[in-house]
Design an enzyme around this catalytic site. Structure first.
Site, PDB file in Angstrom:
ATOM      1  N   ARG A  39       1.025  -1.260   0.092  1.00 18.52           N
ATOM      2  CA  ARG A  39      -0.309  -0.139  -0.544  1.00 18.52           C
ATOM      3  C   ARG A  39       0.445   1.345  -0.321  1.00 18.52           C
ATOM      4  NH1 ARG A  39      -4.430  -2.510  -0.629  1.00 18.52           N
ATOM      5  NH2 ARG A  39      -2.690  -4.302  -0.956  1.00 18.52           N
ATOM      6  N   ASP A 110      11.528 -11.756  -0.493  1.00 21.66           N
ATOM      7  CA  ASP A 110      12.558 -10.794   0.097  1.00 21.66           C
ATOM      8  C   ASP A 110      13.583 -11.737   1.149  1.00 21.66           C
ATOM      9  OD1 ASP A 110      11.852 -11.020   2.896  1.00 21.66           O
ATOM     10  OD2 ASP A 110      10.620  -8.839   2.827  1.00 21.66           O
ATOM     11  N   HIS A 125       4.434 -15.959  -3.659  1.00 26.43           N
ATOM     12  CA  HIS A 125       5.492 -15.248  -4.525  1.00 26.43           C
ATOM     13  C   HIS A 125       6.581 -15.249  -5.039  1.00 26.43           C
ATOM     14  CE1 HIS A 125       1.190 -13.417  -2.871  1.00 26.43           C
ATOM     15  NE2 HIS A 125       1.274 -13.939  -3.884  1.00 26.43           N
ATOM     16  N   CYS A 133      17.859 -18.051 -16.030  1.00 20.65           N
ATOM     17  CA  CYS A 133      17.903 -17.477 -17.853  1.00 20.65           C
ATOM     18  C   CYS A 133      16.395 -18.357 -17.816  1.00 20.65           C
ATOM     19  CB  CYS A 133      18.514 -17.677 -18.307  1.00 20.65           C
ATOM     20  SG  CYS A 133      18.992 -18.038 -20.110  1.00 20.65           S
ATOM     21  N   ILE A 237       3.611  -5.620  14.493  1.00 21.73           N
ATOM     22  CA  ILE A 237       4.047  -7.085  14.288  1.00 21.73           C
ATOM     23  C   ILE A 237       5.611  -7.425  15.640  1.00 21.73           C
ATOM     24  CG2 ILE A 237       5.645  -7.109  12.205  1.00 21.73           C
ATOM     25  CD1 ILE A 237       3.211  -9.646  12.589  1.00 21.73           C
TER      26      ILE A 237
HETATM   27  P1  NAD Z   1      -0.291  -5.337   2.065  1.00 22.07           P
HETATM   28  O1  NAD Z   1       0.734  -3.480   1.636  1.00 22.07           O
HETATM   29  O2  NAD Z   1      -1.301  -5.331   0.977  1.00 22.07           O
HETATM   30  O3  NAD Z   1      -1.059  -5.809   3.280  1.00 22.07           O
HETATM   31  C1  NAD Z   1       0.140  -4.682   4.538  1.00 22.07           C
HETATM   32  C2  NAD Z   1      -0.583  -4.512   5.418  1.00 22.07           C
HETATM   33  O4  NAD Z   1       0.332  -4.600   6.420  1.00 22.07           O
HETATM   34  C3  NAD Z   1      -0.709  -3.476   6.040  1.00 22.07           C
HETATM   35  O5  NAD Z   1      -2.403  -3.657   6.420  1.00 22.07           O
HETATM   36  C4  NAD Z   1      -0.582  -2.522   7.416  1.00 22.07           C
HETATM   37  O6  NAD Z   1      -1.315  -2.167   8.112  1.00 22.07           O
HETATM   38  C5  NAD Z   1       0.338  -4.270   7.649  1.00 22.07           C
HETATM   39  N1  NAD Z   1       1.293  -3.229   7.906  1.00 22.07           N
HETATM   40  C6  NAD Z   1       2.399  -3.200   7.928  1.00 22.07           C
HETATM   41  N2  NAD Z   1       3.346  -2.776   8.426  1.00 22.07           N
HETATM   42  C7  NAD Z   1       3.452  -2.982  10.278  1.00 22.07           C
HETATM   43  C8  NAD Z   1       3.687  -3.697  10.926  1.00 22.07           C
HETATM   44  N3  NAD Z   1       4.925  -3.162  11.041  1.00 22.07           N
HETATM   45  N4  NAD Z   1       2.872  -4.514  11.752  1.00 22.07           N
HETATM   46  C9  NAD Z   1       1.984  -4.390  11.223  1.00 22.07           C
HETATM   47  N5  NAD Z   1       1.536  -4.725  10.802  1.00 22.07           N
HETATM   48  C10 NAD Z   1       1.964  -3.373   9.396  1.00 22.07           C
HETATM   49  O7  NAD Z   1       1.382  -6.558   2.167  1.00 22.07           O
HETATM   50  P2  NAD Z   1       0.327  -7.932   1.311  1.00 22.07           P
HETATM   51  O8  NAD Z   1      -1.235  -8.576   2.002  1.00 22.07           O
HETATM   52  O9  NAD Z   1       1.070  -8.474   1.978  1.00 22.07           O
HETATM   53  O10 NAD Z   1      -0.203  -8.268  -0.333  1.00 22.07           O
HETATM   54  C11 NAD Z   1       0.419  -7.477  -0.705  1.00 22.07           C
HETATM   55  C12 NAD Z   1       1.469  -7.480  -1.866  1.00 22.07           C
HETATM   56  O11 NAD Z   1       2.451  -7.153  -2.029  1.00 22.07           O
HETATM   57  C13 NAD Z   1       1.980  -8.987  -1.756  1.00 22.07           C
HETATM   58  O12 NAD Z   1       1.769 -10.199  -2.767  1.00 22.07           O
HETATM   59  C14 NAD Z   1       3.456  -9.632  -1.127  1.00 22.07           C
HETATM   60  O13 NAD Z   1       4.386 -10.673  -2.250  1.00 22.07           O
HETATM   61  C15 NAD Z   1       4.110  -7.870  -2.133  1.00 22.07           C
HETATM   62  N6  NAD Z   1       5.055  -7.177  -1.639  1.00 22.07           N
HETATM   63  C16 NAD Z   1       5.831  -8.314  -1.212  1.00 22.07           C
HETATM   64  C17 NAD Z   1       7.362  -7.718  -0.636  1.00 22.07           C
HETATM   65  C18 NAD Z   1       8.526  -7.864   0.550  1.00 22.07           C
HETATM   66  O14 NAD Z   1       8.421  -8.892   0.042  1.00 22.07           O
HETATM   67  N7  NAD Z   1       8.846  -7.442   1.275  1.00 22.07           N
HETATM   68  C19 NAD Z   1       6.872  -5.981  -0.021  1.00 22.07           C
HETATM   69  C20 NAD Z   1       5.963  -5.343  -0.508  1.00 22.07           C
HETATM   70  C21 NAD Z   1       4.424  -6.071  -1.911  1.00 22.07           C
END
Ligand code: NAD
Length: 248
Positions: A39, A110, A125, A133, A237
């Site tokens: 987001r 990650d 994912h 490749c 978290i």
């Molecule tokens: P999302 O961004 O939709 O939701 C993240 C949620 O985590 C939010 O509701 C937010 O309120 C909450 N949040 C953020 N920081 C927090 C914290 N420190 N403690 C508690 N809550 C916290 O993420 P999603 O549901 O994983 O879906 C997004 C998609 O994007 C996934 O498919 C993912 O693969 C991808 N993505 C991955 C990464 C990564 O690998 N780190 C980063 C960005 C997006």
């Protein structure tokens, strides 16, 4: 459902006794490592990417048809080589080592759970650490992608395009990973869901596999599953898991 704080005797007792905890997590697990969640990062479609939604930039068709744009966006927004595991990753890894956590199911790409020491990790994912490749199949690590000279990484054996083994928009999840994650969730006594908005499908739908009666949600914002949870912790978290680990 009750919105509780960390001093929650009932949950503490369950967690202390359980040896069948499964953790299901999302991008919010890694924000405390400096990786923006989905987001927060949505605003980034500027300049070269103007007019494209992140879903288009990270799609299979963008990779196929305009790989320069795909890799430019991917490198800027999805690669975070400096990121290190945070408290949440470390606590989950230590719970696995203690025989409490059976596995981690993650939507993240990650690799930070493994970096913290978690062994059984279902990466729904895929991972930025696995690349191959498109022509000859040779495998590459993340370091080789970061160090490659052009924007589009090329195979040193055949010159083909090297792509990350991450699931792009328009692609299916790996069936073996989905089955493994489903099995893990269905066997869980306690399911802790953290840092996920639970709106990205099909990943979020895996929660339907849970058969137990102790769903714990840790998320800063509301999720569609909150009403089904035994407890909802509306906090960081890292703070919540640290609080639970201290009490356990
Ligand atoms: P999302 O961004 O939709 O939701 C993240 C949620 O985590 C939010 O509701 C937010 O309120 C909450 N949040 C953020 N920081 C927090 C914290 N420190 N403690 C508690 N809550 C916290 O993420 P999603 O549901 O994983 O879906 C997004 C998609 O994007 C996934 O498919 C993912 O693969 C991808 N993505 C991955 C990464 C990564 O690998 N780190 C980063 C960005 C997006």
């Amino acid at each position: 459902m009750k919105t509780g704080d960390v001093h929650d005797k009932d949950i503490e007792d369950i967690l202390a006794a359980s040896e069948k905890i499964v953790f299901f997590g999302g991008a919010g697990v890694s924000t405390e490592s400096g990786i923006p969640d989905f987001r927060s990062s949505r605003g980034g479609a500027r300049g070269l990417y103007r007019g494209y939604a992140p879903e288009e930039l990270l799609s299979a068709s963008m990779l196929r048809e305009q790989p320069e744009i795909f890799f430019s966006y991917y490198r800027q927004n999805l690669l975070h080589p400096q990121a290190r595991p945070n408290r949440a990753h470390q606590i989950l890894a230590s719970w696995e080592a203690q025989g409490k956590v059976l596995s981690v199911v993650t939507q993240n790409i990650d690799g930070l759970h493994q970096a913290a020491g978690s062994k059984t990790v279902w990466e729904l994912h895929g991972s930025v650490h696995r690349n191959s490749c498109c022509s000859c199949g040779k495998s590459f690590g993340l370091k080789e992608i970061i160090q490659s000279t052009g924007v589009v990484p090329r195979c040193d054996r055949c010159g083909g395009m090297v792509r990350p083994r991450v699931v792009l928009y328009g692609e299916h999840l790996d069936q073996a990973v989905v089955e493994g994650a489903s099995r893990a969730i269905s066997r869980a006594e306690v399911l802790i869901v953290g840092g996920s908005s639970l709106v990205v499908h099909p990943a979020a739908g895996l929660l339907h596999q849970y058969r137990g009666d102790c769903l714990i949600i840790v998320n800063r914002d509301e999720t569609p599953w909150d009403t089904r949870a035994r407890r909802v912790f509306r906090g960081s978290i890292g703070d919540v898991l640290e609080g639970l680990a201290r009490k356990g």
